[in-house]
Write an enzyme that holds these catalytic residues in place. Sequence first.
Site, mmCIF file in Angstrom:
data_model
loop_
_atom_site.group_PDB
_atom_site.id
_atom_site.type_symbol
_atom_site.label_atom_id
_atom_site.label_comp_id
_atom_site.label_asym_id
_atom_site.label_seq_id
_atom_site.Cartn_x
_atom_site.Cartn_y
_atom_site.Cartn_z
ATOM 1 N N GLY A 2 84.210 32.642 14.156
ATOM 2 C CA GLY A 2 84.745 31.578 13.317
ATOM 3 C C GLY A 2 85.572 32.149 12.184
ATOM 4 N N GLY A 53 87.101 30.312 9.587
ATOM 5 C CA GLY A 53 87.344 29.389 8.498
ATOM 6 C C GLY A 53 87.297 30.137 7.182
ATOM 7 N N PHE A 54 86.928 29.456 6.113
ATOM 8 C CA PHE A 54 86.912 30.098 4.807
ATOM 9 C C PHE A 54 85.924 31.258 4.754
ATOM 10 C CE2 PHE A 54 88.547 25.853 3.627
ATOM 11 C CZ PHE A 54 89.697 26.252 2.963
ATOM 12 N N GLY A 55 84.724 31.060 5.303
ATOM 13 C CA GLY A 55 83.716 32.102 5.250
ATOM 14 C C GLY A 55 84.052 33.291 6.119
ATOM 15 N N GLU A 103 89.759 10.337 0.042
ATOM 16 C CA GLU A 103 91.122 10.868 0.146
ATOM 17 C C GLU A 103 91.917 10.127 1.213
ATOM 18 O OE1 GLU A 103 89.836 15.412 -1.160
ATOM 19 O OE2 GLU A 103 90.184 14.921 0.947
ATOM 20 N N ASP A 125 79.271 26.216 6.371
ATOM 21 C CA ASP A 125 78.624 24.954 6.732
ATOM 22 C C ASP A 125 77.502 25.114 7.750
ATOM 23 O OD1 ASP A 125 80.268 23.564 5.041
ATOM 24 O OD2 ASP A 125 81.666 22.914 6.589
ATOM 25 N N ALA A 180 84.233 24.873 0.458
ATOM 26 C CA ALA A 180 84.999 26.086 0.715
ATOM 27 C C ALA A 180 84.615 27.247 -0.198
ATOM 28 C CB ALA A 180 86.493 25.783 0.615
#
Length: 455
Positions: free
Chosen positions: A41, A43-45, A200, A329, A344
């Site tokens: 993965g 993503g941010f992590g 949003e 997450d 994030a």
Amino acid sequence: MRTLRPHGIRVENVEASWTRRDDGPTMSDSSVARPHVVIVGCGFGGLAAAQSLADTEVDITVVDRANHHTFQPLLYQVATAGLNPSDIAQPIRHILRKQANAAVLLDEVVSVDLDSRTIQTPDRSISFDYLVLATGATHSYFGHDEWAVHAPGLKSIDDALDIRRRILLAFERAEAADDPAERERQMTFVVVGAGPTGVELAGAVKEIATRTLRSDFRSIDTTTSKVVLVEASDRVLGAFPEKLSSSAERQLVKLGIDVRTSTPVTDIDEHGVTTSAGTIPAATVLWGAGVAASPLGRDVTSGTDRAGRVEVTGQLTVADHSNVFVIGDLAHAVVDGRPVPGVAPAAQQGGRHVARCIRADLADEPRPTFAYVDKGSLATIGRSKAVADLGPKLRFGGYLAWLIWWLVHIWSLVDFRSKLRAMSGWGWQYWTGRRNARLITGLRSSRPMARRSGG
């Protein structure tokens, strides 16, 4: 605490080291001296972990089923035609191109064997010394997965493009409709869930209707469109302090959004949404009500919470497997008695913590304990409208909160080109109300557009 012996492979040889045998895919046993870190993965992590290990004597393989890293906080801007996908996403290979110890594999992990220290994809088995699971979360429909086809969530670029298509097609179908009731249904948008994503989306859809499209159609008045925000709990932005929640609701109402709290959804179909207070006829329903951790977590351990998040130790590792980290997450982490939020900054801090732990192992030093630093929360509502929770003495809403939100998100984009594109796109959108990414794509997978009678 150095208990691991390297048996991984060098990144520069990673492609050549994968082989296939008659009994299935395997990895050849290259003779190397450096541990192999597999990050699942990006993503941010996952990206933070990979980049934080750039100068460490390890070989890294990043595995992701997408070829790009997405700045998820701005997905709603792609979904509402404010930005293009390339404004908020960059190819992973491009981001890591200068990192000599990192290789990227476009693939999907289907299982993990902690005892043999391998992960399995559909085509190969990959061994690891350290494993970092950062596969994030997906949509949760609370046991009603059949709702997904009618109410898409927002977690990926594909999701954003699907939502953009649905929103823009709704106005096209309203323009083509003869029946006033059908026209009104097409111009009614229901957003389920009043967390940050739902708020949003609701604000952006209302802006599209009242500013962006108001001069584009001849048979309909887009400013009469209805946006309904439905929330099961008693207030919007429930994770924020009550004062900011009330501020957000006032700003939403001022935008012309119909906010319905304490209104759980009981059914969603092609005709609209059924709630505890009645039915809302709507052609477009968007889901922002719940998330569930990636199913890979349950494959790794039975120690998961109700959302499928892995319960990790103070070092963000799986119990009894100190070489397996879970971040972002997918992790249920607790610091100072409080759960770490699925945002994030928390994922990025987790990724950097993983790198510190691995470096500590290599230096035969004790590992640090994960310490989450809460930098505050921001949520945008619409043009010049937002709320900011930056600490007990810095909680406010309105234009200043929106400006801070804008600056933080621009600064957080991956590279300068993305920052420049997003800044120019937002500037144009702010002053003119126009959203230039209004392309309807993927029509082959959409339902046929309604036709005028006799057409």
